[in-house]
Scaffold this motif. Structure first.
Motif, short mmCIF file in Angstrom:
data_model
loop_
_atom_site.label_atom_id
_atom_site.label_comp_id
_atom_site.label_asym_id
_atom_site.label_seq_id
_atom_site.Cartn_x
_atom_site.Cartn_y
_atom_site.Cartn_z
N UNK A 128 0.85 -1.19 0.00
CA UNK A 128 0.00 0.00 0.00
C UNK A 128 0.88 1.24 0.00
N UNK A 129 0.55 2.19 -0.85
CA UNK A 129 1.29 3.45 -0.91
C UNK A 129 0.91 4.29 0.31
N UNK A 143 6.18 2.58 0.46
CA UNK A 143 5.32 1.41 0.59
C UNK A 143 5.39 0.86 2.01
N UNK A 144 4.35 0.12 2.40
CA UNK A 144 4.29 -0.45 3.75
C UNK A 144 4.86 -1.87 3.80
N UNK A 174 9.24 -0.68 5.71
CA UNK A 174 8.86 0.18 4.59
C UNK A 174 9.91 0.07 3.49
N UNK A 175 9.54 0.56 2.31
CA UNK A 175 10.45 0.57 1.17
C UNK A 175 10.16 1.80 0.34
N UNK A 176 11.21 2.41 -0.18
CA UNK A 176 11.09 3.59 -1.02
C UNK A 176 11.12 3.18 -2.49
N UNK A 177 10.18 3.72 -3.29
CA UNK A 177 10.08 3.42 -4.71
C UNK A 177 10.42 4.68 -5.50
N UNK A 178 11.47 4.60 -6.31
CA UNK A 178 11.80 5.69 -7.22
C UNK A 178 10.98 5.51 -8.49
N UNK A 179 10.17 6.49 -8.83
CA UNK A 179 9.28 6.39 -9.99
C UNK A 179 10.07 6.56 -11.28
N UNK A 180 9.48 6.06 -12.36
CA UNK A 180 10.14 6.18 -13.67
C UNK A 180 10.18 7.62 -14.16
#
Length: 300
Positions: A128-129, A143-144, A174-180
């Motif tokens: 989940x964002x 993210x959770x 948690x985790x960090x997502x780098x967007x495109x």
């Protein structure tokens, strides 16, 4: 009785003529007053308009009601036509839904008959964002899911349709997502159907830039863009979007993922092949053969 009728006719005709003359004189006077170019007459005309026009609102009520009635009828006609179109589209969509369900069932039966096993590297975990960066210079979300869920740095994330980004930073929960769309994002991609390879580079805009394209003449707006798998960061075949051209003529990618509604993301469990430690081990050992001596070759 004949005398009375003649007397009535004698009185009616002069009255009609008198009233007609008075009306003509009034109209002529109004015309002359309205044509005179004088400041006093102009003030008089303004006073007459201010006195007469507001009191004529009652006369405009039927006209306004008739205009509104015509407009409502036209709107009703448009709504009726749109309703018929929507009903026909709904019937068509129901037919397509039935066809899609039948194809899905048929595909499942074929997979079962052929004992097809999908690539286990492309299993996923849904997160989940929780929040985004909130900065125009850094495009990322949180993210959770984290290390306790087996998340690894570099894994790709999708929203169910298109590629969203990659994991860059993992914590316990948690985790960090780098967007495109981030300026630090660069994705090796393949453009279909031409098969051209390119690099999809983010520039903090909703449409990343297409760079290092081999032959631009073979690429058209609307072509599909998928990951090529080069470098082992992303698995091959993930949908990124479609080619589009900006007003300046530069090629960009219209992303398939809905970045305005990022609520749930799929983190693909993709383990890249291990690096080659011994390049010489790829080629098998050759069978030793006896070298021929030039004298033996000459002797036959």
């Amino acid at each position: 009785m004949a005398k009375d009728r003649s007397q009535r006719d004698d009185y009616t005709t002069p009255l009609r003529r008198l009233l007609l003359g008075i009306v003509i004189l009034c109209l002529l006077g109004i015309f002359l007053v309205w044509r005179i170019d004088s400041p006093r007459v102009e003030r008089f005309r303004a006073q007459v308009v201010d006195a007469v026009v507001p009191s004529m609102d009652w006369a405009m009520v039927p006209v306004t009601a008739a205009v509104n009635l015509v407009r409502d009828f036209q709107s009703y006609q448009r709504l009726s036509e749109q309703n018929r179109e929507l009903r026909s589209e709904l019937r068509l969509m129901r037919a397509w839904k039935e066809a899609a369900l039948q194809l899905e069932q048929e595909n499942a039966r074929l997979l079962d008959l052929n004992n097809v096993r999908l690539d286990p590297r492309l299993t996923y975990i849904t997160g989940v964002v929780m929040a985004d960066s909130g900065s125009p210079f850094r495009q990322s979300v949180l993210l959770n899911v984290g290390e306790r869920d087996g998340i690894v740095d570099g894994w790709a994330t999708m929203d169910g349709i298109g590629l969203v980004g990659r994991i860059s930073g993992v914590g316990p929960d948690t985790a960090r997502v780098i967007l495109v769309t981030d300026a630090t994002s660069a994705i090796p991609a393949t453009i279909q159907p031409s098969g051209q390879t390119a690099l999809i580079k983010g520039d903090n805009t909703p449409a990343p830039v297409v760079e290092f394209l081999e032959n631009r003449e073979l690429v058209r707006p609307g072509d599909r863009v998928i990951t090529s798998g080069d470098g082992g960061v992303f698995p091959a075949g993930l949908l990124i979007g479609q080619i589009a051209a900006d007003p300046g003529g530069r090629l960009r990618v219209r992303l398939s993922a809905d970045f305005e509604r990022l609520e749930f993301l799929r983190v693909l469990r993709f383990h890249s092949p291990p690096p080659i430690q011994d390049p010489g081990g790829i080629v098998g050992p050759t069978r030793p053969e006896t070298a021929l001596v030039p004298d033996e070759v000459s002797d036959g």
